[in-house]
Every structure is written in structure tokens, then in C-alpha cells.
Design an enzyme around this catalytic site. Structure first.
Site, PDB file in Angstrom:
ATOM      1  N   LYS A   1      -4.183 -10.837  10.095  1.00 29.29           N
ATOM      2  CA  LYS A   1      -3.290 -11.695   9.296  1.00 29.29           C
ATOM      3  C   LYS A   1      -2.155 -10.807   8.816  1.00 29.29           C
ATOM      4  CE  LYS A   1      -2.096 -13.268   5.655  1.00 29.29           C
ATOM      5  NZ  LYS A   1      -0.699 -13.105   5.158  1.00 29.29           N
TER       6      LYS A   1
ATOM      7  N   GLY B   1      -4.174  -4.026   0.280  1.00 27.72           N
ATOM      8  CA  GLY B   1      -3.237  -4.788  -0.540  1.00 27.72           C
ATOM      9  C   GLY B   1      -3.549  -4.603  -2.012  1.00 27.72           C
ATOM     10  N   SER B   2      -3.239  -5.629  -2.788  1.00 22.31           N
ATOM     11  CA  SER B   2      -3.331  -5.497  -4.241  1.00 22.31           C
ATOM     12  C   SER B   2      -4.760  -5.713  -4.750  1.00 22.31           C
ATOM     13  CB  SER B   2      -2.396  -6.516  -4.897  1.00 22.31           C
ATOM     14  OG  SER B   2      -2.818  -7.813  -4.547  1.00 22.31           O
TER      15      SER B   2
ATOM     16  N   GLY C   1      -7.655  -8.238  -3.497  1.00 24.63           N
ATOM     17  CA  GLY C   1      -8.898  -7.582  -3.089  1.00 24.63           C
ATOM     18  C   GLY C   1     -10.110  -8.233  -3.723  1.00 24.63           C
TER      19      GLY C   1
ATOM     20  N   GLU D   1      -8.879  -1.443   0.559  1.00 22.01           N
ATOM     21  CA  GLU D   1      -7.926  -0.355   0.303  1.00 22.01           C
ATOM     22  C   GLU D   1      -6.876  -0.935  -0.631  1.00 22.01           C
ATOM     23  OE1 GLU D   1      -8.203   2.625   1.193  1.00 22.01           O
ATOM     24  OE2 GLU D   1      -9.222   2.777   3.124  1.00 22.01           O
TER      25      GLU D   1
ATOM     26  N   CYS E   1       0.838   3.191  -1.253  1.00 20.25           N
ATOM     27  CA  CYS E   1      -0.297   3.049  -2.184  1.00 20.25           C
ATOM     28  C   CYS E   1      -0.709   4.399  -2.758  1.00 20.25           C
ATOM     29  CB  CYS E   1      -1.459   2.373  -1.506  1.00 20.25           C
ATOM     30  SG  CYS E   1      -1.817   3.063   0.090  1.00 20.25           S
TER      31      CYS E   1
ATOM     32  N   GLU F   1       0.745   0.130 -11.347  1.00 15.69           N
ATOM     33  CA  GLU F   1       1.494   0.508 -10.155  1.00 15.69           C
ATOM     34  C   GLU F   1       2.896  -0.120 -10.191  1.00 15.69           C
ATOM     35  OE1 GLU F   1      -0.376  -1.056  -6.647  1.00 15.69           O
ATOM     36  OE2 GLU F   1      -0.164   0.880  -5.665  1.00 15.69           O
TER      37      GLU F   1
HETATM   38  P1  NAD Z   1      -1.050  -8.504  -1.549  1.00 20.58           P
HETATM   39  O1  NAD Z   1      -2.427  -8.311  -2.041  1.00 20.58           O
HETATM   40  O2  NAD Z   1      -0.198  -9.480  -2.263  1.00 20.58           O
HETATM   41  O3  NAD Z   1      -1.040  -8.975  -0.026  1.00 20.58           O
HETATM   42  C1  NAD Z   1      -1.693  -8.268   0.982  1.00 20.58           C
HETATM   43  C2  NAD Z   1      -2.102  -9.233   2.062  1.00 20.58           C
HETATM   44  O4  NAD Z   1      -3.070 -10.125   1.528  1.00 20.58           O
HETATM   45  C3  NAD Z   1      -0.966 -10.096   2.605  1.00 20.58           C
HETATM   46  O5  NAD Z   1      -1.134 -10.249   3.995  1.00 20.58           O
HETATM   47  C4  NAD Z   1      -1.198 -11.420   1.886  1.00 20.58           C
HETATM   48  O6  NAD Z   1      -0.715 -12.530   2.585  1.00 20.58           O
HETATM   49  C5  NAD Z   1      -2.702 -11.475   1.805  1.00 20.58           C
HETATM   50  N1  NAD Z   1      -3.218 -12.333   0.761  1.00 20.58           N
HETATM   51  C6  NAD Z   1      -2.630 -12.686  -0.419  1.00 20.58           C
HETATM   52  N2  NAD Z   1      -3.439 -13.499  -1.120  1.00 20.58           N
HETATM   53  C7  NAD Z   1      -4.562 -13.687  -0.382  1.00 20.58           C
HETATM   54  C8  NAD Z   1      -5.786 -14.407  -0.578  1.00 20.58           C
HETATM   55  N3  NAD Z   1      -6.000 -15.120  -1.675  1.00 20.58           N
HETATM   56  N4  NAD Z   1      -6.719 -14.327   0.382  1.00 20.58           N
HETATM   57  C9  NAD Z   1      -6.532 -13.580   1.494  1.00 20.58           C
HETATM   58  N5  NAD Z   1      -5.400 -12.901   1.742  1.00 20.58           N
HETATM   59  C10 NAD Z   1      -4.428 -12.940   0.815  1.00 20.58           C
HETATM   60  O7  NAD Z   1      -0.419  -7.061  -1.499  1.00 20.58           O
HETATM   61  P2  NAD Z   1       1.046  -6.684  -1.051  1.00 20.58           P
HETATM   62  O8  NAD Z   1       1.929  -7.045  -2.182  1.00 20.58           O
HETATM   63  O9  NAD Z   1       1.356  -7.223   0.276  1.00 20.58           O
HETATM   64  O10 NAD Z   1       0.904  -5.098  -0.886  1.00 20.58           O
HETATM   65  C11 NAD Z   1       1.101  -4.228  -1.927  1.00 20.58           C
HETATM   66  C12 NAD Z   1      -0.209  -3.723  -2.475  1.00 20.58           C
HETATM   67  O11 NAD Z   1      -1.014  -3.173  -1.436  1.00 20.58           O
HETATM   68  C13 NAD Z   1      -0.034  -2.609  -3.461  1.00 20.58           C
HETATM   69  O12 NAD Z   1      -0.868  -2.830  -4.571  1.00 20.58           O
HETATM   70  C14 NAD Z   1      -0.465  -1.367  -2.695  1.00 20.58           C
HETATM   71  O13 NAD Z   1      -0.927  -0.322  -3.475  1.00 20.58           O
HETATM   72  C15 NAD Z   1      -1.495  -1.886  -1.788  1.00 20.58           C
HETATM   73  N6  NAD Z   1      -1.623  -1.051  -0.584  1.00 20.58           N
HETATM   74  C16 NAD Z   1      -2.735  -0.275  -0.442  1.00 20.58           C
HETATM   75  C17 NAD Z   1      -2.888   0.530   0.666  1.00 20.58           C
HETATM   76  C18 NAD Z   1      -4.120   1.382   0.853  1.00 20.58           C
HETATM   77  O14 NAD Z   1      -4.394   1.812   1.950  1.00 20.58           O
HETATM   78  N7  NAD Z   1      -4.893   1.624  -0.185  1.00 20.58           N
HETATM   79  C19 NAD Z   1      -1.909   0.556   1.640  1.00 20.58           C
HETATM   80  C20 NAD Z   1      -0.784  -0.245   1.473  1.00 20.58           C
HETATM   81  C21 NAD Z   1      -0.665  -1.062   0.350  1.00 20.58           C
END
Ligand code: NAD
Length: 480
Positions: A174, A227-228, A232, A249, A283, A383
Site C-alpha cells: 500500500k 509510519g506514525s 502503528g 517501524e 525517522c 517528532e
Molecule cells: P502515516 O502513519 O500517516 O502513514 C503511513 C502509511 O500508513 C501511509 O501509507 C498511510 O496511507 C497509511 N495509513 C494511514 N492510516 C492508516 C490506517 N488507519 N490503517 C492502515 N494504514 C494507514 O505516516 P506518514 O505521515 O506517511 O510518515 C511519517 C511517519 O513515519 C513519521 O512518524 C516517521 O517517523 C515514520 N517513519 C518511520 C520509519 C522507520 O523506519 N522507523 C521510516 C519512515 C517514516
């Protein structure tokens, strides 16, 4: 440049049931193209295709070295298309063109590494005494769902897709709504190397719709999420409801501890990469520097000089590696980061340099250094995910660890000193999944990566990551 991009499901390019979304070039603020958005039915078709491939047994049936070669060939496909891919990545994400090339090399490296690892996933034999022969072996989970963030869309997909395929899983990706376009390359690569239809499915959709449908799908066997924290938690909850494992992650508020004996001239390079690479949307960014009070003013001066040395503007004009920074991914992300700087000022922090939106079209924020930051301030706890460095002084070592460990996160940490004892103590005391000594971002695809605390659980990268994608089967043979 195509003006409309489709999803890739079961070997076909398809429209999405949820319509389209405009993808904006953050370097100009202009619409770049439209992307198809998957709905629940599209997700269902993608998962069904992956399930069919899994149940056919075609991937696990391959000799691992052969499967590994296919995975490696996907990485080579990325490199062969690096020029067009880098332009697309820069246009949708905002990073300088040379950083986009770096990301493509990093993505290809995952395919090289995990392609190599495919034939190393070996079980063991367990002695049970005379009369028995017992051994373990590893089987793929089946359907691996991988949900990707916008900051490194190619590297993050490559990281999980390469390991998932190398271990014989069929994958559903996705892609992020803000930067979905460049992921088309994985579909093309899968086709080019001859993977069966349905082994790799790439679809974009809203997180709350396609993302939620995928993470809650009853035929998904394993989930990888980057992601966030908020998302998560939603994904872990969905995984728990289906009793499937997930790797999370998540974010970080990672700190470098800089001792009084540190080489501050060399540390300028760590500031440059640690917080201004990808406009700080990393991140594991070095978003906090905790410096001994005796070197505080000197460090602030050097950080200010690094921030001011960066040429900031559209990534597409920045092809040569150097002191450059591109746009943030969107104006909303930029405004959020700028808002956090203003809030910090209201709480008593001082903007040494930067902190403002730039007066040019696009999502630009000046490279920022903040001083007089106290550990309890929001900017030291949450963050920013932007080019904003917070500097905090410390008096003694215990004080430094307390500040470094004083957030809910624990992704990475660092220590800068010439004293081996201090460095070793810090490596033990810092509560994070990875500790850098005298070089921020030291490590590579070979080194396991993942968080303590709210930074998540499970490890990606390195050999550790392989175990996310396989389950152990024990076979006990009674010899009659
Ligand atoms: P996000 O959590 O908003 O989105 C990440 C992904 O999750 C997107 O594809 C989004 O469409 C999907 N998503 C959103 N809501 C969802 C739900 N309810 N169910 C399933 N999927 C859903 O994060 P973002 O804003 O895209 O990315 C930034 C964040 O990611 C920051 O907090 C950053 O630290 C983190 N990040 C972590 C790493 C790591 O390896 N630890 C790497 C890159 C980014």
C-alpha cells in the site's frame, strides 16, 4: 510524464474504486499527475491474487538461490531505470535529484542484500536421543502486507519487498497517498524478472480506507508497517484481531550526546546529514543534540553555519551532491513543522537561524537551529519531521542520559567523544535500537534497525529482518 497512474493488481494495471487523488510537486506547488485510489474491493482482489500465488507454492518451491537471483535482478532493474525514476521521485517527494539517486541506490541495495540472503535461511537439527530425528525449517507466512510512508517511498518498499520475496512470500504494497508514483517501478521490475502474476501487487489508497482494509484483511498473514505511532497502533490492533504478526517501524526523537572532548569540526558533517538530509523527514533523524555545557556556544555557532550554508530550492535543480536541501513533502507538513517552531518560541526556546516558511512557491522551510530548548518542551519531546535541530545543554553524563532517554521514543541514538569508556557506557545506557558512535547514520542495509518504546517493535534490515517473514516448523520423526 503521464498525467494518470494506475494501481497494479494481479499483473494488470487497473483503476481504483475510490477514484483518484492529485499528486502535487512540493517543489512548485503544482499538480504533477493523478493517482488511482484503491477501495476495499481492490484490496480484496490484490490479497486474493497474492493468496493464490502463495497457495500455488510456486515461490517456496524454487531453490532459494534461484529465488534470490530474481530478487537481485529486481534491484538491477531499478538501477537500469535510475535516471527517469530519480526525476519522478524528486518531482513527487521534493528531495534534491542527487538524493533521489541515492535513494534508488539504497533501494537496489536491499534487493542485492536480501537476494543474497535467500539461501541462508536454514533450520537446525535438534537431538532427541535414539529413536528420533528432529529438525526445524522455515516457511514463508504467505501474504505479506506492507504499508509504506511518503518520506522514502522507494527504499521503504524495497526494504520489505526484497526480504518478503526472498523468503518466498507474495506481497501487497500500500503506497503513500503523497508519493505513490515512483512505486510503479516495483511492478515493472517484478514483471521484467519473471515473477508470477499476483506475487507483487502495488496499490495506492487512503490510509483509513485501503490501508485499513489491507491491515485488517483476514487473508493477510503478516504485516510490515512504517509510519506514525498513531497509525502503528491502529495496525497493531487490526493485526491482533486476526492474530497475525506485525513489524512496526515508527517515529523517533533521536539524540546525539556530544561530550566536551568531541571533534566538533567533524560533527558539522553529522549535523548536515543528521537533520538536513531529506529536509529532516527521516525517522532516525538527529533531531536533538545534547551537548556538554562547556562546548554549547561553539556547537550552536557551528550548527548555525551548517544551516546557513545549505542552498534550498526545488530538488529538480539540484542534481549535484552538495550542500543543498529540497522541499518538504507538502505544505501541510511544512506548516506543521513551522508551527512547532513557533510554539517552541512561545515556550521559551530561541530560533538561532531559520524557522520560517520561505517566500517562494512550494513547501520550503528554512534549515532551522533552536537553542534554549528544555527537555520537557514539546519540540524536545515530539517528532517535527522537518529540518529543525534542537540543542540542549548537559552538565554531567547522567544528566545527558536522562535527557536522551526522556522521550517516549527509542529509535536510534548517538555519542560523540574520543573517550572509549564514555562511548561504551553510552552504548549501554542509551535506550534505542541502534547507537552511533562518532558518526550519525553509521551502518547500512546489513545492520538491524528498529525501535525501543513507541518507536515500534521488530527489526528491519540485516539478517534479523528475515525472521519477520518466515515461521518455524519443527518436524519430529520417530524412527521405528
Ligand atoms: P502515516 O502513519 O500517516 O502513514 C503511513 C502509511 O500508513 C501511509 O501509507 C498511510 O496511507 C497509511 N495509513 C494511514 N492510516 C492508516 C490506517 N488507519 N490503517 C492502515 N494504514 C494507514 O505516516 P506518514 O505521515 O506517511 O510518515 C511519517 C511517519 O513515519 C513519521 O512518524 C516517521 O517517523 C515514520 N517513519 C518511520 C520509519 C522507520 O523506519 N522507523 C521510516 C519512515 C517514516
Amino acid at each position: 510524464m503521464k498525467d494518470y497512474w494506475q494501481n497494479y493488481v494481479d499483473g494488470d494495471w487497473v483503476d481504483g474504486g475510490a477514484g483518484r487523488v492529485d499528486v502535487v510537486n512540493p517543489g512548485t506547488g503544482e499538480v504533477l499527475a493523478a493517482q488511482a485510489l484503491a477501495d476495499e474491493a481492490d484490496v480484496d482482489r490484490a490479497v486474493a491474487a497474492a493468496k493464490r500465488v502463495h497457495e500455488s507454492g510456486v515461490l517456496p518451491a524454487m531453490r532459494p538461490v534461484e529465488r534470490g537471483r530474481l530478487v537481485q535482478a529486481m534491484g538491477r532493474y531499478l538501477l537500469e531505470h535510475a535516471d527517469e525514476l530519480a526525476r519522478l521521485l524528486t518531482l513527487e517527494q521534493g528531495k534534491p535529484l542527487w538524493e533521489a539517486h541515492k535513494e534508488i541506490q539504497g533501494a537496489a541495495r536491499y534487493f542485492e542484500y536480501y537476494g543474497n540472503q535467500a539461501e541462508t535461511v536454514e533450520g537446525r537439527s535438534i537431538p532427541l536421543g535414539q529413536g528420533y530425528f528432529d529438525f526445524t525449517h522455515y516457511e514463508p507466512y504467505g501474504v505479506s502486507a506492507q504499508i509504506i510512508p511518503w518520506n522514502y517511498p522507494l527504499e521503504m518498499t524495497a526494504r520489505s519487498l526484497s526480504a518478503g520475496l526472498a523468503t518466498g512470500n507474495a506481497c501487497v504494497i500500500k503506497t503513500p497517498e503523497l508519493t505513490p508514483l515512483s512505486n510503479y517501478i516495483f511492478a515493472e521490475a517484478a514483471e521484467a524478472v519473471g515473477l508470477p502474476k499476483g506475487a507483487v501487487n502495488i496499490l495506492c489508497g487512503w490510509g483509513h480506507q485501503a490501508g485499513a482494509a489491507l491491515s485488517g484483511h483476514r487473508h493477510v498473514n503478516q504485516i510490515v508497517f512504517t509510519g506514525s505511532v498513531k497509525t502503528g497502533i491502529a495496525i497493531a490492533t487490526a493485526a491482533a484481531a486476526n492474530v497475525v504478526p506485525c513489524v512496526l517501524e515508527l517515529g523517533g526523537k533521536s539524540a546525539a550526546i556530544v561530550h566536551d572532548d568531541a571533534d566538533l569540526e567533524a560533527f558539522e558533517n553529522d549535523i548536515r546529514w543528521g537533520i538536513y538530509f531529506n529536509s529532516g523527514q527521516v525517522c532516525s533523524a538527529m533531531s536533538r543534540v545534547i551537548v556538554h555545557e562547556s562546548r554549547h556556544d561553539e556547537l550552536i555557532g557551528r550548527a548555525e553555519a551548517v544551516a546557513k550554508s545549505l542552498s534550498v530550492g526545488p530538488g529538480i535543480d539540484r542534481g549535484e551532491a552538495g550542500l543543498t536541501m529540497g522541499a518538504m513533502v507538502s505544505e501541510a507538513q511544512r506548516d506543521r513543522a513551522a508551527g512547532m517552531v513557533s510554539d517552541a518560541e512561545r515556550q521559551g526556546a530561541r530560533v538561532v537561524t531559520g524557522g520560517r516558511k520561505m517566500n517562494i512557491p512550494g513547501a520550503f522551510l528554512e534549515p532551522t537551529v533552536m537553542a534554549d530548548v528544555r527537555p520537557e518542551m514539546t519540540i524536545a519531546q515530539e517528532e517535527v519531521f522537518g529540518p529543525v535541530l534542537s540543542v540542549l545543554p548537559f552538565k554531567d553524563e547522567e544528566d545527558a542520559y536522562a535527557i536522551a532517554n526522556g522521550t517516549e521514543y527509542g529509535l536510534v541514538g548517538g555519542v560523540f567523544t574520543r573517550d572509549l569508556d564514555r562511548a561504551t557506557r553510552a552504548a549501554q545506557k542509551i535506550r534505542a535500537g541502534q547507537v552511533f558512535v562518532n558518526e550519525w547514520f553509521a551502518g547500512g542495509v546489513e545492520t538491524p534497525f528498529g525501535g525501543y518504546g513507541k518507536s515500534g517493535y521488530g527489526r528491519e534490515k540485516g539478517r534479523e529482518a528475515l525472521w519477520n517473514y518466515v515461521q518455524t516448523k519443527n518436524v519430529a520423526i520417530s524412527i521405528r
